[in-house]
Design a protein around this motif. Structure first.
Motif, PDB file in Angstrom:
ATOM      1  N   VAL A  32       0.681  -1.235   0.095  1.00  0.00           N
ATOM      2  CA  VAL A  32       0.170   0.220  -0.008  1.00  0.00           C
ATOM      3  C   VAL A  32       0.802   1.196   0.010  1.00  0.00           C
ATOM      4  CG1 VAL A  32      -2.040  -1.050   1.195  1.00  0.00           C
ATOM      5  CG2 VAL A  32      -0.024  -0.203   2.522  1.00  0.00           C
ATOM      6  N   SER A  33       2.016   1.162  -0.049  1.00  0.00           N
ATOM      7  CA  SER A  33       3.081   2.381   0.024  1.00  0.00           C
ATOM      8  C   SER A  33       4.293   2.227  -0.609  1.00  0.00           C
ATOM      9  CB  SER A  33       3.325   2.899   1.417  1.00  0.00           C
ATOM     10  OG  SER A  33       4.182   1.672   2.307  1.00  0.00           O
ATOM     11  N   PRO A  34       4.930   3.179  -1.171  1.00  0.00           N
ATOM     12  CA  PRO A  34       6.420   3.012  -1.672  1.00  0.00           C
ATOM     13  C   PRO A  34       7.137   2.134  -0.666  1.00  0.00           C
ATOM     14  CG  PRO A  34       5.673   5.039  -2.092  1.00  0.00           C
ATOM     15  CD  PRO A  34       4.541   4.584  -1.324  1.00  0.00           C
ATOM     16  N   ALA A  35       7.165   2.249   0.651  1.00  0.00           N
ATOM     17  CA  ALA A  35       8.064   1.679   1.573  1.00  0.00           C
ATOM     18  C   ALA A  35       7.687   0.201   1.510  1.00  0.00           C
ATOM     19  CB  ALA A  35       7.927   2.518   2.852  1.00  0.00           C
ATOM     20  N   SER A  36       6.583  -0.258   1.468  1.00  0.00           N
ATOM     21  CA  SER A  36       6.024  -1.502   1.560  1.00  0.00           C
ATOM     22  C   SER A  36       6.496  -2.419   0.246  1.00  0.00           C
ATOM     23  CB  SER A  36       4.516  -1.881   1.734  1.00  0.00           C
ATOM     24  OG  SER A  36       4.006  -1.197   0.760  1.00  0.00           O
ATOM     25  N   ILE A  37       6.802  -1.553  -0.922  1.00  0.00           N
ATOM     26  CA  ILE A  37       7.041  -2.127  -2.138  1.00  0.00           C
ATOM     27  C   ILE A  37       8.606  -2.160  -2.028  1.00  0.00           C
ATOM     28  CG2 ILE A  37       7.631  -1.731  -4.542  1.00  0.00           C
ATOM     29  CD1 ILE A  37       4.968  -0.053  -4.652  1.00  0.00           C
ATOM     30  N   ARG A  38       9.228  -1.275  -1.508  1.00  0.00           N
ATOM     31  CA  ARG A  38      10.780  -1.479  -1.324  1.00  0.00           C
ATOM     32  C   ARG A  38      11.239  -2.536  -0.394  1.00  0.00           C
ATOM     33  NH1 ARG A  38      14.373   2.758  -2.452  1.00  0.00           N
ATOM     34  NH2 ARG A  38      15.189   2.525  -0.218  1.00  0.00           N
ATOM     35  N   ALA A  39      10.175  -2.834   0.559  1.00  0.00           N
ATOM     36  CA  ALA A  39      10.512  -3.878   1.475  1.00  0.00           C
ATOM     37  C   ALA A  39      10.757  -5.327   1.023  1.00  0.00           C
ATOM     38  CB  ALA A  39       9.518  -3.746   2.611  1.00  0.00           C
ATOM     39  N   GLN A  40      10.312  -5.388  -0.253  1.00  0.00           N
ATOM     40  CA  GLN A  40      10.357  -6.655  -0.910  1.00  0.00           C
ATOM     41  C   GLN A  40      11.702  -6.849  -1.600  1.00  0.00           C
ATOM     42  OE1 GLN A  40       7.395  -8.570  -0.521  1.00  0.00           O
ATOM     43  NE2 GLN A  40       6.904  -6.628   0.448  1.00  0.00           N
ATOM     44  N   PHE A  41      12.591  -6.055  -1.234  1.00  0.00           N
ATOM     45  CA  PHE A  41      14.090  -6.436  -2.072  1.00  0.00           C
ATOM     46  C   PHE A  41      14.832  -6.284  -0.890  1.00  0.00           C
ATOM     47  CE2 PHE A  41      11.350  -3.926  -5.209  1.00  0.00           C
ATOM     48  CZ  PHE A  41      11.924  -4.352  -6.353  1.00  0.00           C
ATOM     49  N   PRO A  42      15.918  -6.999  -1.233  1.00  0.00           N
ATOM     50  CA  PRO A  42      17.231  -7.110  -0.150  1.00  0.00           C
ATOM     51  C   PRO A  42      17.481  -5.669   0.407  1.00  0.00           C
ATOM     52  CG  PRO A  42      17.680  -8.528  -2.226  1.00  0.00           C
ATOM     53  CD  PRO A  42      16.399  -7.503  -2.360  1.00  0.00           C
ATOM     54  N   LEU A  43      17.743  -5.901   1.762  1.00  0.00           N
ATOM     55  CA  LEU A  43      18.072  -4.646   2.399  1.00  0.00           C
ATOM     56  C   LEU A  43      19.347  -4.007   1.976  1.00  0.00           C
ATOM     57  CD1 LEU A  43      17.289  -5.579   6.337  1.00  0.00           C
ATOM     58  CD2 LEU A  43      16.170  -4.173   4.734  1.00  0.00           C
ATOM     59  N   GLY A  44      20.388  -4.549   1.300  1.00  0.00           N
ATOM     60  CA  GLY A  44      21.378  -4.232   0.915  1.00  0.00           C
ATOM     61  C   GLY A  44      21.179  -3.268  -0.361  1.00  0.00           C
ATOM     62  N   LEU A  45      20.068  -3.130  -0.919  1.00  0.00           N
ATOM     63  CA  LEU A  45      19.942  -2.322  -2.138  1.00  0.00           C
ATOM     64  C   LEU A  45      19.411  -0.851  -1.695  1.00  0.00           C
ATOM     65  CD1 LEU A  45      18.743  -4.870  -4.550  1.00  0.00           C
ATOM     66  CD2 LEU A  45      20.928  -3.923  -4.461  1.00  0.00           C
ATOM     67  N   HIS A  46      18.802  -0.969  -0.443  1.00  0.00           N
ATOM     68  CA  HIS A  46      18.068   0.289   0.262  1.00  0.00           C
ATOM     69  C   HIS A  46      18.691   1.392   0.382  1.00  0.00           C
ATOM     70  CE1 HIS A  46      14.088  -1.968   1.372  1.00  0.00           C
ATOM     71  NE2 HIS A  46      14.637  -2.845   0.758  1.00  0.00           N
ATOM     72  N   ASN A  47      19.822   1.524   0.851  1.00  0.00           N
ATOM     73  CA  ASN A  47      20.576   2.816   1.076  1.00  0.00           C
ATOM     74  C   ASN A  47      21.756   3.093   0.426  1.00  0.00           C
ATOM     75  OD1 ASN A  47      18.719   3.040   3.384  1.00  0.00           O
ATOM     76  ND2 ASN A  47      19.838   1.743   4.639  1.00  0.00           N
ATOM     77  N   SER A  48      21.818   2.609  -0.673  1.00  0.00           N
ATOM     78  CA  SER A  48      22.920   2.802  -1.470  1.00  0.00           C
ATOM     79  C   SER A  48      22.636   3.307  -2.816  1.00  0.00           C
ATOM     80  CB  SER A  48      23.762   1.327  -1.886  1.00  0.00           C
ATOM     81  OG  SER A  48      22.642   0.619  -2.712  1.00  0.00           O
ATOM     82  N   GLY A  49      21.425   3.747  -3.027  1.00  0.00           N
ATOM     83  CA  GLY A  49      20.923   4.494  -4.309  1.00  0.00           C
ATOM     84  C   GLY A  49      20.584   3.478  -5.345  1.00  0.00           C
ATOM     85  N   ARG A  50      20.625   2.097  -4.996  1.00  0.00           N
ATOM     86  CA  ARG A  50      20.517   1.088  -5.978  1.00  0.00           C
ATOM     87  C   ARG A  50      19.238   0.557  -6.233  1.00  0.00           C
ATOM     88  NH1 ARG A  50      25.061  -3.005  -4.003  1.00  0.00           N
ATOM     89  NH2 ARG A  50      24.226  -2.173  -1.947  1.00  0.00           N
ATOM     90  N   LEU A  51      18.422   1.084  -5.251  1.00  0.00           N
ATOM     91  CA  LEU A  51      16.772   0.813  -5.613  1.00  0.00           C
ATOM     92  C   LEU A  51      15.927   1.981  -5.852  1.00  0.00           C
ATOM     93  CD1 LEU A  51      14.907  -1.467  -5.408  1.00  0.00           C
ATOM     94  CD2 LEU A  51      14.658  -1.344  -2.736  1.00  0.00           C
ATOM     95  N   GLY A  52      15.014   2.031  -6.705  1.00  0.00           N
ATOM     96  CA  GLY A  52      14.026   3.018  -7.091  1.00  0.00           C
ATOM     97  C   GLY A  52      13.270   3.290  -5.689  1.00  0.00           C
ATOM     98  N   THR A  53      12.556   4.649  -5.704  1.00  0.00           N
ATOM     99  CA  THR A  53      11.728   4.936  -4.672  1.00  0.00           C
ATOM    100  C   THR A  53      10.198   4.613  -4.957  1.00  0.00           C
ATOM    101  OG1 THR A  53      11.254   7.043  -5.807  1.00  0.00           O
ATOM    102  CG2 THR A  53      13.236   7.041  -4.485  1.00  0.00           C
ATOM    103  N   PHE A  54       9.949   4.376  -6.088  1.00  0.00           N
ATOM    104  CA  PHE A  54       8.471   3.906  -6.389  1.00  0.00           C
ATOM    105  C   PHE A  54       7.527   5.079  -6.030  1.00  0.00           C
ATOM    106  CE2 PHE A  54      11.075   0.058  -5.915  1.00  0.00           C
ATOM    107  CZ  PHE A  54      10.963  -0.719  -7.033  1.00  0.00           C
ATOM    108  N   THR A  55       7.992   5.949  -5.765  1.00  0.00           N
ATOM    109  CA  THR A  55       7.090   7.179  -5.464  1.00  0.00           C
ATOM    110  C   THR A  55       6.013   7.596  -6.791  1.00  0.00           C
ATOM    111  OG1 THR A  55       8.783   8.949  -5.899  1.00  0.00           O
ATOM    112  CG2 THR A  55       8.319   8.047  -3.741  1.00  0.00           C
ATOM    113  N   SER A  56       6.547   7.351  -7.715  1.00  0.00           N
ATOM    114  CA  SER A  56       5.600   7.600  -8.925  1.00  0.00           C
ATOM    115  C   SER A  56       4.126   6.690  -8.938  1.00  0.00           C
ATOM    116  CB  SER A  56       6.357   7.368 -10.222  1.00  0.00           C
ATOM    117  OG  SER A  56       6.689   5.936 -10.513  1.00  0.00           O
ATOM    118  N   LEU A  57       3.961   6.036  -8.244  1.00  0.00           N
ATOM    119  CA  LEU A  57       2.798   4.986  -8.331  1.00  0.00           C
ATOM    120  C   LEU A  57       1.590   6.013  -7.436  1.00  0.00           C
ATOM    121  CD1 LEU A  57       4.058   1.638  -7.063  1.00  0.00           C
ATOM    122  CD2 LEU A  57       2.793   2.018  -9.093  1.00  0.00           C
ATOM    123  N   ASP A  58       0.595   6.049  -8.102  1.00  0.00           N
ATOM    124  CA  ASP A  58      -0.547   6.779  -7.744  1.00  0.00           C
ATOM    125  C   ASP A  58      -1.090   6.240  -6.227  1.00  0.00           C
ATOM    126  OD1 ASP A  58      -3.622   7.014  -7.762  1.00  0.00           O
ATOM    127  OD2 ASP A  58      -2.776   8.957  -8.728  1.00  0.00           O
TER     128      ASP A  58
END
Length: 435
Positions: free
Chosen positions: A112-138
């Motif tokens: 239901v949020s960009p944060a919940s989408i990002r949570a589906q990816f390995p943590l190592g990608l989160h804080n290195s600029g290697r994972l998108g923000t997904f904020t473009s989702l309505d």
């Protein structure tokens, strides 16, 4: 399952997904390629998405059946789901998809949020600029993860199935380019004639030539039923260390744009593409769209339109910003056979009960490889469910497009715009870059 004692003598033309899966239930198979799997077939690929996320409940039901079969030992772990799943980003289509997935027992989680989408990816990608923000989702869009879906090693799966059908006694005859249907005095198909003048008689002939169906048999007038469209794909070669960082990522499907991207393969290749209307190509002197591949054009058969190459980088940047800055290692056009409504064409040809078409996968047939041939066998044995028979009939009333693709009108391929992964007009292929 059909047996040699209960089934008519059947010859299947084409050793792709439809042809091989049908042969698994039946008897004899011919293919134009000297070596199988054919290098330019859509199924000759490093990976394919295996998903049950469909806005149409019938395809969800069939996909759930296929996924159960993919888990069997026969496929030797070609199918991967435990560490990835399929992440669906979208709109009204994905809202109906999650309803269908839940109804058919899939393990899903609404995001239901960009944060919940990002949570589906390995943590190592989160804080290195290697994972998108997904904020473009309505905020009203529907996104969810399906943990009971994933991806399959396509080329290996096809090779395994070839071995299985041979062990069942199926005659698999490569290097047989079928040029003509042989008719009896009543105009009914009784066999096929090949380019080498050999003939094969049969009670039933199954045409399963994929994107070559319409152009190989123009007399069948399949315009509006089977359209060959080229879909553009690109790959990036990672180092082993880079690949490990992305290894446990989900397959990402963005139904708003058609973009999708896989986790790295065992050879550390990331493949991505856009599931859209694609491009048609009518060779000089023809009005029928015909696949243009590395076999027909060794010099530029792997090139894709420069405009699509740029869009692929734009879309990749929204999911994996760092990967989008890396050089592409390969490109390819994968040729679909599209029907106008996205439904398959599986049925007897009107006026010729001994000719069966099994084609128009419309970009979503591979995942059904374990079960697809059963539908064709049921047509031959006159026991396909009447609703499915009407839905897949060659002469059916075509419905509006199903909403799965962002665009439905293909463009004619501009040869002058073709380029390789670096933007040049030459083929470059690393490993085996395929869709």
């Amino acid at each position: 399952m059909a047996s040699s004692t209960s089934s008519p003598a059947v010859v299947i033309i084409g050793a792709g997904v439809f042809g091989l899966s049908t042969a698994y239930h039946l008897l004899e198979l011919l293919d134009r390629a000297e070596h199988l799997p054919a290098v330019d077939a859509a199924s000759s690929d490093m990976n394919k998405v295996v998903r049950s996320c469909y806005g149409d409940p019938e395809y969800t039901r069939l996909a759930r059946q296929a996924i159960e079969e993919w888990r069997n030992d026969m496929w030797q772990n070609c199918y991967h789901e435990s560490e990835c799943g399929v992440l669906n980003l979208g709109d009204a289509y994905t809202e109906q998809s999650i309803v269908n997935d839940i109804k058919h027992g899939a393990k899903v989680e609404r995001l239901v949020s960009p944060a919940s989408i990002r949570a589906q990816f390995p943590l190592g990608l989160h804080n290195s600029g290697r994972l998108g923000t997904f904020t473009s989702l309505d905020v009203s869009s529907t996104s969810y993860i399906n943990h009971d879906s994933g991806w399959a090693e396509a080329e290996r799966a096809v090779s395994l199935l070839i071995d299985h059908v041979k062990k069942r006694g199926v005659k698999v005859l490569p290097g047989k380019a079928v040029q003509e249907l042989v008719k009896d005095e009543r105009g009914q198909t009784k066999g096929v004639r090949c380019a080498d003048s050999s003939e094969y008689e049969a009670n039933v002939v199954v045409l399963a030539l994929g994107s070559w169906t319409a152009s190989t048999f123009p007399s069948l007038n399949l315009k509006g039923k089977c359209l060959a469209t080229g879909q553009s794909i690109a790959t990036i070669q990672l180092t082993p260390e880079e690949a490990e960082e992305y290894r446990k990522t989900p397959v990402v499907l963005d139904f708003r744009t058609g973009f999708y991207v896989f986790p790295p393969t065992h050879r550390n290749v990331v493949k991505f593409a856009i599931h859209a209307a694609g491009h048609t190509y009518a060779p000089p002197g023809s009005t029928i769209s015909t696949p243009r591949t590395i076999v027909s054009d060794p010099d530029k058969g792997l090139c894709i339109p420069r405009s699509v190459l740029k869009e692929l980088r734009v879309q990749l940047r929204r999911v994996y910003p760092v990967l989008a800055e890396k050089p592409f290692s390969g490109t390819r056009m994968c040729w679909y056979t599209d029907s106008p409504d996205g439904d398959w064409v599986i049925g007897r040809y009107p006026g010729d009960s001994r000719l069966v078409l099994a084609t128009s996968g419309s970009g979503h047939a591979f995942k059904f490889l374990p079960i697809l041939g059963k539908l064709v066998a049921d047509v031959i044995e006159n026991k396909l469910d009447p609703e499915l028979a009407a839905r897949f009939a060659v002469d059916r009333q075509v419905k509006p497009p199903n909403g799965e693709r962002m665009s439905v009108v293909p463009q004619e391929l501009n040869i002058d715009e073709l380029c390789g992964p670096g933007g040049s007009d030459t083929n470059v292929m690393i490993l085996y870059c395929a869709f």
